[in-house]
Design a protein around this motif. Sequence first.
Motif, PDB file in Angstrom:
ATOM      1  N   TRP A   1     -17.139   1.897   0.142  1.00 27.81           N
ATOM      2  CA  TRP A   1     -15.864   1.190  -0.022  1.00 27.81           C
ATOM      3  C   TRP A   1     -16.053  -0.117  -0.786  1.00 27.81           C
ATOM      4  CZ3 TRP A   1     -12.042   1.560   4.667  1.00 27.81           C
ATOM      5  CH2 TRP A   1     -11.761   2.906   4.916  1.00 27.81           C
ATOM      6  N   THR A   2     -16.556  -0.003  -2.005  1.00 23.72           N
ATOM      7  CA  THR A   2     -16.721  -1.153  -2.886  1.00 23.72           C
ATOM      8  C   THR A   2     -15.868  -0.971  -4.140  1.00 23.72           C
ATOM      9  OG1 THR A   2     -18.645  -0.131  -3.931  1.00 23.72           O
ATOM     10  CG2 THR A   2     -19.076  -1.631  -2.088  1.00 23.72           C
ATOM     11  N   ASN A   3     -15.887  -1.950  -5.012  1.00 28.27           N
ATOM     12  CA  ASN A   3     -15.162  -1.895  -6.290  1.00 28.27           C
ATOM     13  C   ASN A   3     -13.675  -1.587  -6.126  1.00 28.27           C
ATOM     14  OD1 ASN A   3     -17.635  -2.350  -7.648  1.00 28.27           O
ATOM     15  ND2 ASN A   3     -18.110  -0.169  -7.515  1.00 28.27           N
ATOM     16  N   GLY A   4     -13.070  -2.187  -5.104  1.00 29.79           N
ATOM     17  CA  GLY A   4     -11.631  -2.046  -4.917  1.00 29.79           C
ATOM     18  C   GLY A   4     -11.181  -0.773  -4.236  1.00 29.79           C
ATOM     19  N   TYR A   5     -12.114  -0.015  -3.701  1.00 29.82           N
ATOM     20  CA  TYR A   5     -11.753   1.224  -2.999  1.00 29.82           C
ATOM     21  C   TYR A   5     -11.733   0.961  -1.502  1.00 29.82           C
ATOM     22  CZ  TYR A   5     -11.827   5.981  -1.243  1.00 29.82           C
ATOM     23  OH  TYR A   5     -11.507   7.137  -0.584  1.00 29.82           O
ATOM     24  N   PRO A   6     -10.767   1.485  -0.795  1.00 24.47           N
ATOM     25  CA  PRO A   6      -9.565   2.176  -1.247  1.00 24.47           C
ATOM     26  C   PRO A   6      -8.512   1.177  -1.744  1.00 24.47           C
ATOM     27  CG  PRO A   6      -9.793   2.360   1.158  1.00 24.47           C
ATOM     28  CD  PRO A   6     -10.933   1.540   0.658  1.00 24.47           C
ATOM     29  N   SER A   7      -7.853   1.521  -2.802  1.00 27.11           N
ATOM     30  CA  SER A   7      -6.922   0.611  -3.471  1.00 27.11           C
ATOM     31  C   SER A   7      -5.478   0.806  -2.994  1.00 27.11           C
ATOM     32  CB  SER A   7      -6.967   0.850  -4.981  1.00 27.11           C
ATOM     33  OG  SER A   7      -6.464   2.144  -5.270  1.00 27.11           O
ATOM     34  N   ARG A   8      -4.648  -0.147  -3.354  1.00 26.00           N
ATOM     35  CA  ARG A   8      -3.213  -0.050  -3.085  1.00 26.00           C
ATOM     36  C   ARG A   8      -2.651   1.234  -3.706  1.00 26.00           C
ATOM     37  NH1 ARG A   8       1.337  -3.213  -1.965  1.00 26.00           N
ATOM     38  NH2 ARG A   8       0.018  -5.010  -1.570  1.00 26.00           N
ATOM     39  N   GLU A   9      -3.107   1.545  -4.925  1.00 30.11           N
ATOM     40  CA  GLU A   9      -2.605   2.733  -5.622  1.00 30.11           C
ATOM     41  C   GLU A   9      -2.954   4.020  -4.873  1.00 30.11           C
ATOM     42  OE1 GLU A   9      -2.675  -0.711  -7.999  1.00 30.11           O
ATOM     43  OE2 GLU A   9      -4.462   0.255  -7.162  1.00 30.11           O
ATOM     44  N   ILE A  10      -4.168   4.083  -4.351  1.00 28.30           N
ATOM     45  CA  ILE A  10      -4.572   5.257  -3.570  1.00 28.30           C
ATOM     46  C   ILE A  10      -3.713   5.369  -2.316  1.00 28.30           C
ATOM     47  CG2 ILE A  10      -6.431   6.209  -2.124  1.00 28.30           C
ATOM     48  CD1 ILE A  10      -8.399   5.178  -4.273  1.00 28.30           C
ATOM     49  N   LEU A  11      -3.509   4.254  -1.629  1.00 31.71           N
ATOM     50  CA  LEU A  11      -2.683   4.257  -0.422  1.00 31.71           C
ATOM     51  C   LEU A  11      -1.251   4.667  -0.741  1.00 31.71           C
ATOM     52  CD1 LEU A  11      -2.226   3.754   2.573  1.00 31.71           C
ATOM     53  CD2 LEU A  11      -2.040   1.304   2.059  1.00 31.71           C
ATOM     54  N   GLU A  12      -0.693   4.119  -1.812  1.00 33.80           N
ATOM     55  CA  GLU A  12       0.670   4.489  -2.213  1.00 33.80           C
ATOM     56  C   GLU A  12       0.767   5.983  -2.524  1.00 33.80           C
ATOM     57  OE1 GLU A  12       1.363   1.770  -5.446  1.00 33.80           O
ATOM     58  OE2 GLU A  12       2.064   0.174  -4.089  1.00 33.80           O
ATOM     59  N   GLU A  13      -0.248   6.517  -3.178  1.00 33.45           N
ATOM     60  CA  GLU A  13      -0.272   7.953  -3.505  1.00 33.45           C
ATOM     61  C   GLU A  13      -0.371   8.789  -2.228  1.00 33.45           C
ATOM     62  OE1 GLU A  13       0.032  11.222  -5.962  1.00 33.45           O
ATOM     63  OE2 GLU A  13       0.319   9.113  -6.469  1.00 33.45           O
ATOM     64  N   ASP A  14      -1.207   8.355  -1.273  1.00 29.57           N
ATOM     65  CA  ASP A  14      -1.316   9.060   0.011  1.00 29.57           C
ATOM     66  C   ASP A  14       0.030   9.076   0.744  1.00 29.57           C
ATOM     67  OD1 ASP A  14      -4.022   9.525  -0.442  1.00 29.57           O
ATOM     68  OD2 ASP A  14      -4.710   7.954   0.941  1.00 29.57           O
ATOM     69  N   ILE A  15       0.736   7.952   0.715  1.00 26.59           N
ATOM     70  CA  ILE A  15       2.048   7.876   1.367  1.00 26.59           C
ATOM     71  C   ILE A  15       3.028   8.814   0.664  1.00 26.59           C
ATOM     72  CG2 ILE A  15       4.032   6.374   1.825  1.00 26.59           C
ATOM     73  CD1 ILE A  15       1.936   4.067   2.207  1.00 26.59           C
ATOM     74  N   LYS A  16       2.996   8.810  -0.660  1.00 24.90           N
ATOM     75  CA  LYS A  16       3.874   9.690  -1.442  1.00 24.90           C
ATOM     76  C   LYS A  16       3.608  11.162  -1.127  1.00 24.90           C
ATOM     77  CE  LYS A  16       4.399   7.801  -5.579  1.00 24.90           C
ATOM     78  NZ  LYS A  16       4.123   7.611  -7.013  1.00 24.90           N
ATOM     79  N   LYS A  17       2.334  11.502  -0.953  1.00 25.28           N
ATOM     80  CA  LYS A  17       1.942  12.886  -0.637  1.00 25.28           C
ATOM     81  C   LYS A  17       2.177  13.233   0.832  1.00 25.28           C
ATOM     82  CE  LYS A  17      -1.863  13.317  -3.974  1.00 25.28           C
ATOM     83  NZ  LYS A  17      -3.345  13.359  -4.064  1.00 25.28           N
ATOM     84  N   ASP A  18       2.571  12.225   1.627  1.00 21.49           N
ATOM     85  CA  ASP A  18       2.853  12.417   3.048  1.00 21.49           C
ATOM     86  C   ASP A  18       1.595  12.788   3.844  1.00 21.49           C
ATOM     87  OD1 ASP A  18       4.805  12.193   5.044  1.00 21.49           O
ATOM     88  OD2 ASP A  18       5.114  14.362   5.099  1.00 21.49           O
ATOM     89  N   ILE A  19       0.441  12.171   3.464  1.00 20.47           N
ATOM     90  CA  ILE A  19      -0.815  12.466   4.151  1.00 20.47           C
ATOM     91  C   ILE A  19      -1.455  11.216   4.764  1.00 20.47           C
ATOM     92  CG2 ILE A  19      -1.283  14.536   2.774  1.00 20.47           C
ATOM     93  CD1 ILE A  19      -3.319  12.838   1.145  1.00 20.47           C
ATOM     94  N   SER A  20      -0.719  10.101   4.760  1.00 28.13           N
ATOM     95  CA  SER A  20      -1.243   8.849   5.303  1.00 28.13           C
ATOM     96  C   SER A  20      -0.661   8.611   6.695  1.00 28.13           C
ATOM     97  CB  SER A  20      -0.893   7.683   4.380  1.00 28.13           C
ATOM     98  OG  SER A  20      -1.431   6.478   4.894  1.00 28.13           O
ATOM     99  N   TYR A  21      -1.544   8.221   7.614  1.00 27.34           N
ATOM    100  CA  TYR A  21      -1.146   8.009   9.001  1.00 27.34           C
ATOM    101  C   TYR A  21      -1.600   6.640   9.476  1.00 27.34           C
ATOM    102  CZ  TYR A  21      -0.361  13.034   9.069  1.00 27.34           C
ATOM    103  OH  TYR A  21       0.107  14.292   8.801  1.00 27.34           O
ATOM    104  N   LYS A  22      -0.889   6.135  10.471  1.00 27.88           N
ATOM    105  CA  LYS A  22      -1.266   4.893  11.137  1.00 27.88           C
ATOM    106  C   LYS A  22      -1.392   5.183  12.623  1.00 27.88           C
ATOM    107  CE  LYS A  22       3.596   3.537  11.344  1.00 27.88           C
ATOM    108  NZ  LYS A  22       4.610   2.622  10.831  1.00 27.88           N
ATOM    109  N   ILE A  23      -2.237   4.414  13.276  1.00 27.96           N
ATOM    110  CA  ILE A  23      -2.376   4.488  14.726  1.00 27.96           C
ATOM    111  C   ILE A  23      -1.867   3.156  15.261  1.00 27.96           C
ATOM    112  CG2 ILE A  23      -3.963   4.717  16.663  1.00 27.96           C
ATOM    113  CD1 ILE A  23      -5.802   6.326  14.756  1.00 27.96           C
ATOM    114  N   VAL A  24      -0.840   3.227  16.097  1.00 29.09           N
ATOM    115  CA  VAL A  24      -0.212   2.009  16.611  1.00 29.09           C
ATOM    116  C   VAL A  24      -0.424   1.901  18.114  1.00 29.09           C
ATOM    117  CG1 VAL A  24       1.530   1.972  14.776  1.00 29.09           C
ATOM    118  CG2 VAL A  24       2.059   3.092  16.943  1.00 29.09           C
TER     119      VAL A  24
END
Length: 162
Positions: free
Chosen positions: A35-58
Motif C-alpha cells: 500500500w505505497t505510491n498512493g494505493y489505494p487511491s480515491r479513484e479506486i475507492l470511487e470505482e469500487d463504490i460505483k461497482k457496488d463492491i465496497s463495504y464498511k463495518i460500522v
Amino acid sequence: MLKVLKTTTDDINAILEIFSNAQKFMQKTGNPTQWTNGYPSREILEEDIKKDISYKIVDENNVIQGTFTFFIGEDPTYAIIEDGKWLDDSTYGVIHRLASKGLVKGITDVCIDFCFKECQHLRVDTHEDNKIMQNAFLRNGFVYTGIIYVRDHSKRMAFEKI
C-alpha cells in the motif's frame, strides 16, 4: 455490535483516512512496502463504490471502523498461481483492501464471516511481510495456497477458504 453495510460516496473521506492509518500501521509493524505510491487511491475507492463492491463495518454508533472490497467472480490476478495450487476451481468470492481504524477488535473476523455467508469459497492475498493479515486469514480457516502476482507484478501470498 459491528455490522456490514455498503459504502456510499459520503463515506469516502472516512475510508481514505482508514487507508492512511492502515498504511502507517503496516510500516510500523514490518510491512513497509504494501500500500505505497498512493494505493489505494480515491479513484479506486470511487470505482469500487460505483461497482457496488465496497463495504464498511460500522459500530453501534454508526461510526466506520473498517472497510473492505468484496465481489464474487474471477479475479485476473488469481489466474496464475505459483509454488502451489488453488484448492477448488468453482466460483469464488474475493476480499481486497481490508483495513481497520485500529480501535475495535474483530474487524477482520466480521469481514470474513460476512463474505463467507455470501460465498462459501473465498480467495484472498496479502504481502509476504504482512504477518498480521496472514495470521488473521489462517485463524479464520484459510489455507495458504501459493504465490500470485498483482497488477504491478509484485508478489503476494494467496490463501483460500472453502
